[in-house]
Structures are given as structure tokens and as C-alpha cells.
Design an enzyme around this catalytic site. Sequence first.
Site, PDB file in Angstrom:
ATOM      1  N   SER A  25      41.215  25.904 -12.263  1.00 50.04           N
ATOM      2  CA  SER A  25      41.065  26.955 -12.505  1.00 50.04           C
ATOM      3  C   SER A  25      40.604  28.009 -13.002  1.00 50.04           C
ATOM      4  O   SER A  25      41.947  28.534 -12.904  1.00 50.04           O
ATOM      5  CB  SER A  25      39.383  26.246 -11.230  1.00 50.04           C
ATOM      6  OG  SER A  25      38.935  25.903 -10.902  1.00 50.04           O
TER       7      SER A  25
HETATM    8  N1  SAH Z   1      40.301  23.487  -8.025  1.00 57.44           N
HETATM    9  C1  SAH Z   1      40.996  22.514  -8.845  1.00 57.44           C
HETATM   10  C2  SAH Z   1      40.244  22.048  -9.553  1.00 57.44           C
HETATM   11  C3  SAH Z   1      39.680  21.280 -10.634  1.00 57.44           C
HETATM   12  S1  SAH Z   1      38.511  20.649 -12.091  1.00 57.44           S
HETATM   13  C4  SAH Z   1      42.262  23.396  -9.311  1.00 57.44           C
HETATM   14  O1  SAH Z   1      42.057  24.027  -9.628  1.00 57.44           O
HETATM   15  O2  SAH Z   1      43.436  22.581 -10.007  1.00 57.44           O
HETATM   16  C5  SAH Z   1      38.218  20.312 -10.231  1.00 57.44           C
HETATM   17  C6  SAH Z   1      38.626  18.059  -9.399  1.00 57.44           C
HETATM   18  O3  SAH Z   1      37.615  17.447  -9.354  1.00 57.44           O
HETATM   19  C7  SAH Z   1      39.376  17.222 -10.585  1.00 57.44           C
HETATM   20  O4  SAH Z   1      40.527  17.249 -10.158  1.00 57.44           O
HETATM   21  C8  SAH Z   1      38.412  16.083 -10.421  1.00 57.44           C
HETATM   22  O5  SAH Z   1      38.841  14.844 -10.318  1.00 57.44           O
HETATM   23  C9  SAH Z   1      37.907  16.320  -9.041  1.00 57.44           C
HETATM   24  N2  SAH Z   1      36.393  15.944  -8.844  1.00 57.44           N
HETATM   25  C10 SAH Z   1      35.368  15.097  -9.459  1.00 57.44           C
HETATM   26  N3  SAH Z   1      34.784  14.700  -8.686  1.00 57.44           N
HETATM   27  C11 SAH Z   1      34.747  14.182  -7.839  1.00 57.44           C
HETATM   28  C12 SAH Z   1      34.391  13.895  -5.978  1.00 57.44           C
HETATM   29  N4  SAH Z   1      33.589  12.988  -6.403  1.00 57.44           N
HETATM   30  N5  SAH Z   1      35.278  13.577  -5.669  1.00 57.44           N
HETATM   31  C13 SAH Z   1      36.911  14.460  -5.629  1.00 57.44           C
HETATM   32  N6  SAH Z   1      37.127  14.607  -6.105  1.00 57.44           N
HETATM   33  C14 SAH Z   1      36.655  14.912  -7.592  1.00 57.44           C
END
Ligand code: SAH
Length: 226
Positions: free
Chosen positions: A75
Amino acid sequence: MHSPEQLPELVRGVGMTSQRTRDRMVARLAEKGIRDPRVLTTMAAEPRHLFLDEALSHRAYEDTSLPIGHGQTLSQPWMVARMTELVLEAAPNRVLEIGTGSGYQTLILARLVPELWSIERINALHRRATERLRLLEARAASLRLADGGHGWPEAAPFDVILLTACAGELPAPLLAQLADGGVLITPLADARGEQWLTRVRRQGDTFEQQRLESVRFVPLLEGVIR
Ligand code: SAH
């Protein structure tokens, strides 16, 4: 990954990953309305460049989201700062994060809240984040590979639940794992597919929703990828 002797230098960074570059990022965040000094100080101190592939680390302190592989993104710093402010506003002891991703938001939270649980559904990301957070000694954080839609029942209830992926509707298990008086912070898509950062406050069995700003996140998906 890297040898322990290299670590202090790597964490501090040089050139485009130096302290000066981090300070400039934080100055921009403050200009864009981030007020909480705890958030600004922590983001000035922590190495976002270690949460990206080396080829992208020179862009780590631009205020932009960046790819972390598997179709996912780290993000934008402003978004991490804003979400962290919203989490801290609730003065939580126990926080659950859904969507560890790179682990950067997890690290910032781990420095600022007493106890943190974070769930990721993609094994490769989960493992890399685990490694980074161990290296950076983020002891407040416990990580798990699972479908976050089911929450983390053994550690519930939580004062704050934070989703970093966008749901179409609020997962019922997460609402159930929210403490009375607790808040859930999440991007939520409306009927037209537009995403809104949303705060849900639990009072007994009532869940009051408040729409904050327009945002753009990857979708919350089901199941685990090993
Ligand atoms: N806060 C993170 C954002 C990553 S994007 C950062 O700054 O790096 C969102 C993440 O949510 C992704 O890695 C995706 O794989 C995860 N995600 C999506 N659906 C999910 C679920 N049901 N359970 C766990 N993680 C999930």
C-alpha cells in the site's frame, strides 16, 4: 537473505533509501494531513525499502503503491499512515490485521500496539513477511497463513480489526470476533464497485457503519495459496 553483519547498514539504507529520503516522505505525509506524531515518527524510522524487491527499493519512499508479486501491492505510504492513525484512535490492546502482504503495515502496527495478529492467504508472501519481521524484531506480531475471512478465533476478541484488502460485504466471523466497543476498519465496495474506507463500530449487537474516504485496494479473496 542477508548476514547479520550486513543488517544495520541495510536497515538504515543509502542514497534513495537513506534517512533523508524517509524524512522527506514523512514531511509529505504531514503536508497531506497525517497528524499523529507516533505514526510519523515510526514511519520515519522503519525501512520500507526492505519490504520490496531490490529492483524497486529505490522507489520505496515515493508516496505510491508498488507491486510485491502474486498480483498484490504494498500500500501507498499515505494509506498505511491513515489506517494506522485510525487504528491508534481506538487505543487498542489487541489488533487483528487481514492481508499481511509485504508485512510493512504489520511492522508499523507492531511498533505501536501491544499485541498484533496478522493473516495472509498467499504462502510465498506470508513466508517472506515472517522472515522480514523476525529480522526487524517485531515481536508484538504473530503471523498466520490462512483465509483471513475466518478471523483468528483463538485470539479473539479484538479491539480493532483492520483489512488491507477490499471486501464486497463484511465477513460475519470478523464482526463476531470484534470486542464490544471495538472497531473494524476496511475498504468496502459499494454496488457500483467503488471502494470506500469504512469504519464499523460495535456496540453490543449493533454495528454502526461510517464511510470515510474513497480508496483503491486489491480484493479480499477466499482460500489459501500454498
Ligand atoms: N498491507 C499490505 C497490503 C498487501 S495487499 C502491504 O502493505 O504490503 C492485500 C493483501 O491481502 C494481499 O497480500 C492479499 O494476498 C491479502 N489477502 C486477500 N484476501 C485475503 C484473505 N481472505 N485472507 C488473508 N489475506 C488476504
